[in-house]
Design a protein around this motif. Structure first.
Motif, PDB file in Angstrom:
ATOM      1  N   LYS A 189      -3.415   0.202   0.880  1.00 57.28           N
ATOM      2  CA  LYS A 189      -2.615   1.006   0.076  1.00 57.28           C
ATOM      3  C   LYS A 189      -1.918   2.102   0.877  1.00 57.28           C
ATOM      4  CE  LYS A 189      -3.866   4.474  -3.355  1.00 57.28           C
ATOM      5  NZ  LYS A 189      -2.586   5.670  -3.163  1.00 57.28           N
ATOM      6  N   LEU A 190      -0.622   1.756   0.260  1.00 55.66           N
ATOM      7  CA  LEU A 190       0.221   2.164   0.678  1.00 55.66           C
ATOM      8  C   LEU A 190       0.282   4.312   0.849  1.00 55.66           C
ATOM      9  CD1 LEU A 190       3.767   2.069   1.376  1.00 55.66           C
ATOM     10  CD2 LEU A 190       3.882   2.286  -0.987  1.00 55.66           C
ATOM     11  N   ILE A 191       0.102   4.851   1.642  1.00 57.71           N
ATOM     12  CA  ILE A 191       0.926   6.052   1.893  1.00 57.71           C
ATOM     13  C   ILE A 191       2.541   6.964   1.182  1.00 57.71           C
ATOM     14  CG2 ILE A 191      -0.077   8.151   3.513  1.00 57.71           C
ATOM     15  CD1 ILE A 191      -2.325   6.567   3.829  1.00 57.71           C
ATOM     16  N   HIS A 192       3.256   6.354   2.480  1.00 55.46           N
ATOM     17  CA  HIS A 192       4.125   6.768   2.106  1.00 55.46           C
ATOM     18  C   HIS A 192       5.333   5.271   2.427  1.00 55.46           C
ATOM     19  CE1 HIS A 192       7.471   8.886   3.152  1.00 55.46           C
ATOM     20  NE2 HIS A 192       7.527   8.529   4.811  1.00 55.46           N
ATOM     21  N   ARG A 193       6.403   5.624   2.310  1.00 59.47           N
ATOM     22  CA  ARG A 193       7.748   4.312   2.466  1.00 59.47           C
ATOM     23  C   ARG A 193       8.800   4.911   2.575  1.00 59.47           C
ATOM     24  NH1 ARG A 193       8.045  -1.146  -0.042  1.00 59.47           N
ATOM     25  NH2 ARG A 193       5.523  -0.472  -1.663  1.00 59.47           N
ATOM     26  N   GLN A 194       9.825   4.111   3.288  1.00 61.32           N
ATOM     27  CA  GLN A 194      10.664   4.289   3.281  1.00 61.32           C
ATOM     28  C   GLN A 194      12.326   3.247   3.691  1.00 61.32           C
ATOM     29  OE1 GLN A 194      11.563   7.045   7.141  1.00 61.32           O
ATOM     30  NE2 GLN A 194      11.275   9.006   5.237  1.00 61.32           N
ATOM     31  N   LYS A 195      12.801   3.032   3.530  1.00 62.57           N
ATOM     32  CA  LYS A 195      13.521   1.921   3.528  1.00 62.57           C
ATOM     33  C   LYS A 195      13.258   0.850   4.412  1.00 62.57           C
ATOM     34  CE  LYS A 195      18.153   0.130   3.402  1.00 62.57           C
ATOM     35  NZ  LYS A 195      19.559   0.125   3.102  1.00 62.57           N
ATOM     36  N   GLN A 196      12.961   1.265   5.639  1.00 58.62           N
ATOM     37  CA  GLN A 196      12.787   0.649   6.125  1.00 58.62           C
ATOM     38  C   GLN A 196      11.353   0.868   6.945  1.00 58.62           C
ATOM     39  OE1 GLN A 196      15.777   0.562   9.318  1.00 58.62           O
ATOM     40  NE2 GLN A 196      16.048  -2.114   8.459  1.00 58.62           N
ATOM     41  N   HIS A 197      10.551   1.412   6.675  1.00 55.57           N
ATOM     42  CA  HIS A 197       8.848   2.224   7.171  1.00 55.57           C
ATOM     43  C   HIS A 197       8.411   2.278   5.615  1.00 55.57           C
ATOM     44  CE1 HIS A 197      11.496   3.536  10.834  1.00 55.57           C
ATOM     45  NE2 HIS A 197      12.294   3.866  10.053  1.00 55.57           N
ATOM     46  N   THR A 198       7.348   1.888   6.857  1.00 56.58           N
ATOM     47  CA  THR A 198       5.845   1.963   5.659  1.00 56.58           C
ATOM     48  C   THR A 198       5.304   2.254   5.822  1.00 56.58           C
ATOM     49  OG1 THR A 198       4.688  -0.386   5.579  1.00 56.58           O
ATOM     50  CG2 THR A 198       6.094   0.621   3.949  1.00 56.58           C
ATOM     51  N   LEU A 199       3.639   3.203   5.855  1.00 53.65           N
ATOM     52  CA  LEU A 199       2.338   3.750   6.024  1.00 53.65           C
ATOM     53  C   LEU A 199       1.372   3.847   4.942  1.00 53.65           C
ATOM     54  CD1 LEU A 199       1.388   5.196   8.970  1.00 53.65           C
ATOM     55  CD2 LEU A 199       1.262   6.744   7.334  1.00 53.65           C
ATOM     56  N   SER A 200       0.133   2.911   5.840  1.00 54.40           N
ATOM     57  CA  SER A 200      -0.462   2.724   4.245  1.00 54.40           C
ATOM     58  C   SER A 200      -1.981   2.488   4.695  1.00 54.40           C
ATOM     59  CB  SER A 200      -0.361   1.051   4.124  1.00 54.40           C
ATOM     60  OG  SER A 200      -0.681   0.343   5.454  1.00 54.40           O
ATOM     61  N   MET A 201      -2.687   3.066   3.729  1.00 51.48           N
ATOM     62  CA  MET A 201      -4.480   2.611   4.600  1.00 51.48           C
ATOM     63  C   MET A 201      -5.206   1.535   4.540  1.00 51.48           C
ATOM     64  SD  MET A 201      -5.231   5.882   6.386  1.00 51.48           S
ATOM     65  CE  MET A 201      -7.861   5.093   5.321  1.00 51.48           C
ATOM     66  N   ARG A 202      -6.196   0.693   5.347  1.00 52.70           N
ATOM     67  CA  ARG A 202      -6.255  -0.122   4.579  1.00 52.70           C
ATOM     68  C   ARG A 202      -8.091  -0.078   4.476  1.00 52.70           C
ATOM     69  NH1 ARG A 202      -7.243  -5.681   8.030  1.00 52.70           N
ATOM     70  NH2 ARG A 202      -4.847  -6.232   7.790  1.00 52.70           N
ATOM     71  N   ILE A 203      -8.830  -0.477   4.161  1.00 47.74           N
ATOM     72  CA  ILE A 203     -10.680  -0.562   3.889  1.00 47.74           C
ATOM     73  C   ILE A 203     -10.970  -1.703   2.834  1.00 47.74           C
ATOM     74  CG2 ILE A 203     -10.144   0.269   1.273  1.00 47.74           C
ATOM     75  CD1 ILE A 203     -13.349   1.637   2.075  1.00 47.74           C
ATOM     76  N   GLY A 204     -11.909  -2.118   4.053  1.00 50.59           N
ATOM     77  CA  GLY A 204     -12.246  -3.816   3.907  1.00 50.59           C
ATOM     78  C   GLY A 204     -13.603  -4.260   4.221  1.00 50.59           C
ATOM     79  N   TYR A 236       0.809   0.002  -6.158  1.00 52.62           N
ATOM     80  CA  TYR A 236       0.988  -2.112  -6.162  1.00 52.62           C
ATOM     81  C   TYR A 236       0.585  -2.217  -4.583  1.00 52.62           C
ATOM     82  CZ  TYR A 236       4.094  -1.112 -10.442  1.00 52.62           C
ATOM     83  OH  TYR A 236       3.961  -0.566 -11.783  1.00 52.62           O
ATOM     84  N   PRO A 237      -1.181  -1.725  -3.868  1.00 46.24           N
ATOM     85  CA  PRO A 237      -1.253  -2.217  -3.295  1.00 46.24           C
ATOM     86  C   PRO A 237      -1.473  -3.676  -2.344  1.00 46.24           C
ATOM     87  CG  PRO A 237      -3.166  -1.953  -4.856  1.00 46.24           C
ATOM     88  CD  PRO A 237      -1.671  -1.919  -5.630  1.00 46.24           C
ATOM     89  N   ARG A 238      -1.262  -3.665  -1.471  1.00 44.56           N
ATOM     90  CA  ARG A 238      -1.863  -5.442  -1.229  1.00 44.56           C
ATOM     91  C   ARG A 238      -3.664  -5.581  -0.767  1.00 44.56           C
ATOM     92  NH1 ARG A 238       2.549  -4.808   4.270  1.00 44.56           N
ATOM     93  NH2 ARG A 238       3.996  -4.771   3.779  1.00 44.56           N
ATOM     94  N   LEU A 239      -3.131  -7.185  -1.262  1.00 45.91           N
ATOM     95  CA  LEU A 239      -4.588  -7.724  -1.244  1.00 45.91           C
ATOM     96  C   LEU A 239      -5.034  -8.382  -0.186  1.00 45.91           C
ATOM     97  CD1 LEU A 239      -5.731  -8.515  -4.388  1.00 45.91           C
ATOM     98  CD2 LEU A 239      -6.342  -6.372  -3.429  1.00 45.91           C
ATOM     99  N   GLY A 240      -5.818  -8.291   0.468  1.00 45.28           N
ATOM    100  CA  GLY A 240      -5.529 -10.224   1.997  1.00 45.28           C
ATOM    101  C   GLY A 240      -6.989 -10.294   2.131  1.00 45.28           C
ATOM    102  N   LEU A 241      -6.864 -11.019   2.861  1.00 41.66           N
ATOM    103  CA  LEU A 241      -8.311 -11.619   3.609  1.00 41.66           C
ATOM    104  C   LEU A 241      -8.153 -11.818   5.026  1.00 41.66           C
ATOM    105  CD1 LEU A 241     -10.280 -14.102   4.059  1.00 41.66           C
ATOM    106  CD2 LEU A 241      -9.050 -15.446   3.846  1.00 41.66           C
ATOM    107  N   SER A 242      -8.733 -11.500   5.793  1.00 44.16           N
ATOM    108  CA  SER A 242      -8.866 -11.180   7.691  1.00 44.16           C
ATOM    109  C   SER A 242     -10.052 -12.016   8.358  1.00 44.16           C
ATOM    110  CB  SER A 242      -8.740  -9.310   7.656  1.00 44.16           C
ATOM    111  OG  SER A 242      -9.455  -9.659   9.019  1.00 44.16           O
TER     112      SER A 242
END
Length: 355
Positions: A93-108, A64-70
């Motif tokens: 794209k999500l790499i790691h998730r906790q309740k209040q923290h997320t780590l993700s990778m973006r490619i565009g 369930y990634p996010r799609l974005g416009l930058s």
């Protein structure tokens, strides 16, 4: 709050708006651009993101990634480069998730405009950007800390690459290492993620025929624009909804090799080695919905005039217009880092073999 109303029901759109400050450093990847060492551009990024919810099967494939416009505006504080404005679409794209923290990778990827580019009379020291419009590729790692249901803080580190792919010269390209700090504002953060059954691969083997064309400049002093053409046939084997393998045969005609051959001291006087080339290629295509991202390697089996490396690489995006016709755009390289030409491809699926 972003939503639309249908009858008496309100359907919330999981959108977010982000604003970040970006500080960069020009990465000196060649001795030829040492004059740009220490250049530190600064700027602002505004982005709009949509959180996928599983309405398409590929959403769950990629967690369930996010799609974005930058939109990124940078001031290089250096008269050779001036300022740039880049617009790109991306996948986060999500790499790691906790309740209040997320780590993700973006490619565009997208398009960038530079106010200052190479000009032999007015800006001869700019050997990295030779045209006002250039392609941009973004890679970024993001850490996000949720403050409340509508607000978060974001810190990121990444690389922005700008280049025109050899359409004009000089084209050494520019890589900018970036650090970013900003905030995200959410319209609606709580979503129900849909889960869909794994689809059946109905057409595992596909044969294609395609042709491509691209425009390139030979070097800094030859201002002629050469049209490079290719024709290819290939077999594509789909392994699963994500991955497809390709094996193909490809022919090239690059007229920029004619003047290069004529001035090449390695060519024996009175001879004219054929500039046409035939190659075998092999690669992998990663599917994200209907969009395919291909990485390919080719070997020139027929190459009488040996001006480049015997192997080439290609990065390509493919999209089907209909069930049988597709378009693609890609970058052909030699030695992994030398951009040869940006190719635009039109292809036809010849035959599908049912399971």
């Amino acid at each position: 709050m972003f939503f639309y109303q249908s009858g008496f029901a309100q359907v919330h759109l999981p959108l977010s708006l982000g604003v970040t400050y970006q500080h960069g450093l020009v990465l000196v990847h060649s001795p030829k651009i040492r004059h740009l060492q220490g250049v530190q551009p600064q700027g602002v990024e505004i982005n709009l993101q949509y959180q996928t919810t599983g309405t398409k099967f590929w959403h769950q494939q990629y967690q369930y990634p996010r799609l974005g416009l930058s939109i990124i505006a940078l001031n290089y504080k250096e008269p050779t480069l001036g300022k740039s404005l880049a617009a790109s679409i991306y996948l986060n794209k999500l790499i790691h998730r906790q309740k209040q923290h997320t780590l993700s990778m973006r490619i565009g990827t997208g398009l960038a405009y530079f106010s200052n580019h190479f000009d032999r009379r007015l800006n001869a020291t700019n050997n990295v950007i030779s045209a006002p419009f250039n392609a941009v590729i973004q890679l970024r790692t993001e850490y996000e800390r949720l403050i409340n249901s509508t607000f978060s803080v974001v810190a990121a580190a990444g690389i922005n690459h700008y280049s025109n792919g050899g359409n004009s010269k000089p084209n050494l390209g520019i890589n900018i290492g970036t650090l970013s700090l900003g905030v995200n504002f959410y319209s609606y953060r709580t979503i129900d993620r849909l889960v869909q059954p794994w689809p059946v691969v109905n057409h595992p083997l596909t044969f294609t025929i395609s042709g491509s064309a691209g425009v390139k400049q030979r070097d800094d002093f030859d201002t002629v624009s050469y049209v490079v053409k290719s024709a290819a046939i290939a077999a594509m084997r789909q392994l699963n909804p994500k991955s497809t393998l390709l094996l193909g045969l490809e022919g090239f005609y690059d007229p920029s090799l004619i003047p290069r051959r004529n001035w090449d001291p390695r060519v024996k006087p009175g001879t004219s080695p054929d500039i046409k080339r035939v190659a075998f290629n092999f690669g992998h295509e990663l599917a994200i919905g209907k969009l395919g991202f291909g990485t390919y390697v080719g070997w020139y089996a027929y190459r009488p005039y040996k001006s480049d490396a015997p192997f080439y690489q290609r990065l390509e995006m493919r999209y089907p217009i209909t069930r049988f016709i597709y378009v693609a755009a890609g970058l052909k390289l030699h030695d992994l880092i030398k951009a040869d030409v940006i190719e635009y491809r039109l292809g036809l699926r010849l035959w599908n073999k049912q399971k």
